[in-house]
Design an enzyme around this catalytic site. Structure first.
Site, short mmCIF file in Angstrom:
data_model
loop_
_atom_site.label_atom_id
_atom_site.label_comp_id
_atom_site.label_asym_id
_atom_site.label_seq_id
_atom_site.Cartn_x
_atom_site.Cartn_y
_atom_site.Cartn_z
N ASP A 109 -5.70 43.18 7.22
CA ASP A 109 -4.99 43.85 6.10
C ASP A 109 -6.14 45.11 5.66
OD1 ASP A 109 -2.23 43.37 5.73
OD2 ASP A 109 -2.44 41.90 4.13
N GLY A 118 6.39 46.35 -2.62
CA GLY A 118 6.93 45.24 -2.62
C GLY A 118 6.81 43.87 -3.51
N ASN A 149 14.10 50.73 -1.17
CA ASN A 149 15.36 50.28 -1.54
C ASN A 149 16.03 50.84 -2.99
OD1 ASN A 149 16.80 48.87 0.82
ND2 ASN A 149 14.93 47.72 0.63
N GLU A 167 5.27 45.83 9.71
CA GLU A 167 3.79 45.38 9.92
C GLU A 167 3.71 44.68 11.49
OE1 GLU A 167 4.12 44.47 5.90
OE2 GLU A 167 1.91 44.55 5.70
N ARG A 217 16.04 43.09 -7.67
CA ARG A 217 17.36 42.93 -7.56
C ARG A 217 17.70 42.51 -8.82
NH1 ARG A 217 17.41 41.80 -1.48
NH2 ARG A 217 15.74 40.59 -2.06
N GLY A 263 4.24 42.27 -3.42
CA GLY A 263 2.93 42.76 -3.50
C GLY A 263 3.01 44.19 -3.40
P1 AMP Z 1 8.89 42.96 0.15
O1 AMP Z 1 7.78 42.06 -0.42
O2 AMP Z 1 8.38 44.12 0.81
O3 AMP Z 1 9.84 42.14 0.93
O4 AMP Z 1 9.84 43.31 -1.30
C1 AMP Z 1 10.45 42.34 -1.90
C2 AMP Z 1 10.89 42.91 -3.18
O5 AMP Z 1 11.87 44.35 -2.96
C3 AMP Z 1 11.83 42.32 -3.98
O6 AMP Z 1 11.42 42.49 -5.49
C4 AMP Z 1 13.14 42.81 -3.89
O7 AMP Z 1 14.02 42.46 -5.08
C5 AMP Z 1 12.87 44.18 -3.82
N1 AMP Z 1 14.15 44.72 -2.96
C6 AMP Z 1 14.62 44.43 -1.70
N2 AMP Z 1 15.87 44.90 -1.44
C7 AMP Z 1 16.19 45.59 -2.55
C8 AMP Z 1 16.97 46.57 -2.75
N3 AMP Z 1 18.30 46.67 -2.22
N4 AMP Z 1 17.11 46.99 -4.06
C9 AMP Z 1 16.22 46.77 -5.15
N5 AMP Z 1 14.93 46.03 -4.82
C10 AMP Z 1 15.09 45.55 -3.45
#
Ligand code: AMP
Length: 399
Positions: free
Chosen positions: A149, A211, A336, A386, A286, A213
């Site tokens: 990473d 995300g 998203n 990734e 979300r 993180g």
């Molecule tokens: P990751 O660690 O990249 O999987 O991202 C996770 C984060 O992305 C979490 O806070 C989720 O709530 C957010 N997330 C995933 N899908 C959506 C969506 N459709 N709208 C808003 N946030 C999202």
């Protein structure tokens, strides 16, 4: 060629089996969770079939890996006739320190260095190494590759990675900024340039991996020149449960008031902070958005703080890069969450950032240009992958 990609955490194993002939195809993927706990969890999703989930105790990583391999060759559920059809294994390894500016084929020396780096990445590297050693036992003749990473950020100039503390701590213990999410930052920057027909060697790019993180990277001519995470992934942006940048004096004050020991401070800044800590609602964007829509002011505050910090870093990195051609949003939130993207890009016209709000509002999980045609800086969402990068690196290095 089939590549098994593994991401081993302290109590979980994420896996993907990819066929890397011609176009990459995910043959199967899933996760083993709650290793060592009474109620383990195993999910498995083969291409074109329903996902299955099994609950059973999984005592250790080796039993978890064995379960994955047995399922991959199971006569009913499996996608392989035998384990001989796994040609290589790629591991996501959190910390490569200053040893690994590149991915590496695993040998004795690489394992010793990954082990040594467990000192500075105690939550991740020991688990990653356990995954490597378990695979060596289960598939002894199959080449294994480690993808770090941190590698992409090894091009940071020294002035960007040295902290304002006595230099001896860098010399004695390697305390410096390393940065993380390198695989993703590099992948989305290159993917965007390919899509745009740009030569990355002429471009200044800011990648926002948002995300659970979250980190932001300034990329000049294809090289990382600064990034928001640091010695550990707790630095930089406010995240799901991690604090991000914080006045160290404030932390000392809280520790004194609450009589916290080092373990409790660690838990506070890694697990109880971020948007979870601010909102008291959730670390999940979300759920935060739903709470905000229902009038929860602290959920709104958490979202505002998050977007504000992303904006701050974009401004800082525009200064570092002396201009910007492209800003990329990626990760679960970046791909998203249109509200966050809009809040970040609001009032940035002076810099050349101008979103098409209609396109932004309907863009989810796709590679799309969000900026208006007249904007000086392009803004895009780019989906990250990734596992695909790890599989490609594994193919490249395992011959
Ligand atoms: P990751 O660690 O990249 O999987 O991202 C996770 C984060 O992305 C979490 O806070 C989720 O709530 C957010 N997330 C995933 N899908 C959506 C969506 N459709 N709208 C808003 N946030 C999202």
């Amino acid at each position: 060629m089939n590549v098994l990609v593994l991401n081993c955490g302290s109590s979980s194993i994420k896996y993907q089996l990819l066929s890397m002939d011609a176009q990459p195809v995910i043959l199967a993927k899933g996760i083993v969770e709650k290793i060592g706990l009474p109620c383990g969890n195993f999910t498995y999703k083969a291409e074109g079939r329903d996902k299955i989930a099994i609950e059973q105790p999984i005592a250790d990583h080796s039993i978890g890996m064995d379960l994955i391999l047995k399922t991959l060759v199971d006569p009913k559920l499996g996608v392989l006739r035998s384990l001989n059809e796994i040609n290589a294994v790629g591991h996501c390894v959190a910390h490569g320190g200053e040893y690994f500016p590149e991915s590496v084929k695993i040998d004795k020396e690489a394992k010793a260095k990954i082990k040594a780096l467990g000192e500075i990445a105690p939550l991740h590297n020991p688990a990653n190494l356990k995954g490597i050693e378990t695979m060596e036992q289960l598939l002894p003749s199959v080449p294994q590759v480690a993808v770090f990473d941190t590698s992409f950020h090894q091009t940071l100039p020294k002035k960007a990675y040295i902290y304002g503390i006595p230099y001896e701590y860098y010399e004695k213990y390697g305390v410096r900024k390393y940065g993380f999410h390198g695989t993703s930052h590099k992948f989305v920057a290159e993917k965007a340039c390919n899509l745009l027909g740009w030569d990355i060697r002429d471009k200044k790019i800011i990648t926002c991996h948002l995300g659970n993180g979250a980190s932001i990277t300034a990329i000049d001519k294809g090289k990382s020149v600064d990034t928001s995470m640091g010695f550990t992934p707790v630095a930089g942006l406010v995240m799901g449960t991690r604090a991000g940048d914080l006045d160290l004096g404030a932390l000392i004050y809280i520790a004194q008031k609450e009589k916290l020991d080092l373990n409790e401070i660690n838990t506070l800044v890694n697990k109880k902070s971020g948007v979870q800590g601010i909102s008291g609602v959730s670390s999940d964007f979300r759920e935060l958005t739903t709470a905000w829509e229902n009038g929860n002011e602290r959920a709104q505050l958490a979202l505002d703080v998050f977007a504000y910090h992303v904006k701050q870093y974009i401004g800082a990195y525009a200064a570092i890069l002396n201009g910007v051609d492209l800003v990329i949003f990626t990760g679960g939130i970046g791909e998203n969450d249109f509200y966050i993207r809009e809040a970040v890009c609001e009032n940035m016209e002076f810099l050349g950032i101008k979103l098409d709000k209609k396109i932004n509002a309907v863009t989810r999980g796709a590679d799309v240009t969000l900026s208006t045609p007249d904007a000086a800086i392009k803004v895009m969402t780019i989906t990250t992958d990734e596992e695909l990068v790890i599989a490609m690196e594994t193919v490249r290095l395992s011959h």
